[in-house]
Design a protein around this motif. Structure first.
Motif: not given
Length: 86
Positions: A6-12, A14-20
């Motif tokens: 999960i950590h790796k998926a979120i880290s990979n 991260s730009e999309e997560v921050n944009e969301w």
């Protein structure tokens, strides 16, 4: 362990997560300054069991977040309260 995946998926992503999150805030969602979630990992699944708006568990912050915490908090206050920190 699943938490590493999960950590790796979120880290990979991260730009999309921050944009969301930015899009949600721009749409009027008011996010709390700080919150935490208690997570249980059984080895094959992970689930949140508690959410805290005023947590005390800073000892559970991973090293990656510890390394960037000061810069993130500083930027948050500069962006959201620019007249207070000029």
């Amino acid at each position: 362990m699943i938490q590493n995946k999960i950590h790796k998926a979120i880290s990979n992503k991260s730009e999309e997560v921050n944009e969301w999150f930015l899009a949600q805030r721009n749409a009027g969602l008011h996010l709390p300054f700080y919150s935490s979630f208690d997570i249980r990992d059984s080895g094959f699944k992970v689930t949140p069991v508690d959410a805290n708006l005023f947590p005390a568990g800073f000892n559970n912050i991973c090293q990656t977040d510890k390394d960037s915490a000061v810069e993130i908090v500083k930027k948050y206050f500069e962006d959201h309260y620019p007249n207070e920190f000029s």
